[in-house]
Design an enzyme around this catalytic site. Sequence first.
Site, mmCIF file in Angstrom:
data_model
loop_
_atom_site.group_PDB
_atom_site.id
_atom_site.type_symbol
_atom_site.label_atom_id
_atom_site.label_comp_id
_atom_site.label_asym_id
_atom_site.label_seq_id
_atom_site.Cartn_x
_atom_site.Cartn_y
_atom_site.Cartn_z
ATOM 1 N N GLN A 39 0.837 -1.195 0.000
ATOM 2 C CA GLN A 39 0.000 0.000 0.000
ATOM 3 C C GLN A 39 0.875 1.250 0.000
ATOM 4 O OE1 GLN A 39 -2.175 2.832 -0.125
ATOM 5 N NE2 GLN A 39 -3.602 1.196 0.334
ATOM 6 N N GLN A 63 -19.720 2.341 -0.065
ATOM 7 C CA GLN A 63 -18.973 1.816 -1.215
ATOM 8 C C GLN A 63 -18.220 0.558 -0.803
ATOM 9 O OE1 GLN A 63 -15.792 4.322 -2.798
ATOM 10 N NE2 GLN A 63 -16.490 3.892 -4.869
ATOM 11 N N GLU A 80 -8.811 0.662 1.874
ATOM 12 C CA GLU A 80 -8.226 0.358 3.190
ATOM 13 C C GLU A 80 -8.771 1.274 4.276
ATOM 14 O OE1 GLU A 80 -3.900 0.288 5.474
ATOM 15 O OE2 GLU A 80 -3.965 -0.174 3.332
ATOM 16 N N ARG A 81 -9.015 2.536 3.950
ATOM 17 C CA ARG A 81 -9.570 3.466 4.955
ATOM 18 C C ARG A 81 -10.943 3.006 5.407
ATOM 19 N NH1 ARG A 81 -11.150 7.840 3.593
ATOM 20 N NH2 ARG A 81 -10.677 9.226 5.331
ATOM 21 N N ARG A 82 -11.770 2.543 4.474
ATOM 22 C CA ARG A 82 -13.106 2.040 4.839
ATOM 23 C C ARG A 82 -13.000 0.815 5.738
ATOM 24 N NH1 ARG A 82 -14.681 1.189 -0.889
ATOM 25 N NH2 ARG A 82 -12.814 2.381 -1.381
#
Length: 286
Positions: A39, A63, A80-82
């Site tokens: 990442q 999403q 990745e943030r979600r």
Amino acid sequence: MTQKGLGKGIKALLEDFDLADESKITKISIDKIKPNPNQPRKHVKEETIKELAESIKEKGVIQPIIVREKEDYYEIVAGERRWRASQLAGLKEVPVVIRNDISEVESLELALIENIQREDLNPIDLAIAYNELIEKYNLTQEELSKIVSKSRSAIANTIRLLKLPEEIKNLIINGKLSEGHGRVLLALEDEKEITRLANECIAKQLSVRELEEIIYFKSQEENQEKNVSHETKQDKKDNDLANVEEDLIEALGTKVVVKGSLNKGKIIIEYFSREDLERIYLKISK
């Protein structure tokens, strides 16, 4: 491996991602998902994750996360943030789209582009992402500008931030200095002076404009000091040569001109008659 024509491949992948068929969305255990070790997003602001977590508690994950199936887990391709925010929100399962057709290279492309297009990505991580795309795919800044819909100058200015000392880059990452402050500090070469001014900006909450003025006046002072130093040295050199001239005039009894410096130059001795020439010759040849 280098690739030209990267833009077309990325656009195709993004279009496919944006138009993902909802019937292919499934839910899997959040514990079975792991982030991509490659990442490109190096730093994540915890406060933005907390804000997203609060939103997820109220509205859910709008999403889906894009993942690839691995041996005994799913690797995140995009989102990745979600995923992190969902963990913080206490979710047990999250919606995902499983895309086993995405290769390692395409996974990195998507992660890079997703990061670049995020508004909250800090300038240093953005610079790193730009640089990785340029180096990995042998792109020019002009080509990259078309791919990410940014001007070439904006990309060039962002990448230049990577030339800053590590300490200053960390200040920008942590939001203590702005990208604008970083660009202005690039005008300096002395790392100690860059660090000193960066700390002064933070302590006094100086604007970018105020920092520009400090550096401008500093450069003016340095130029004046250099000019004064040069003039002082020149005056000393001229005085030394003048003393040599006077000594030669007194010794030879005629007009003498010394041109050049103490290290190199020429001496012009004038005579006004044959007798004068013979007299000077006798003095020199003694």
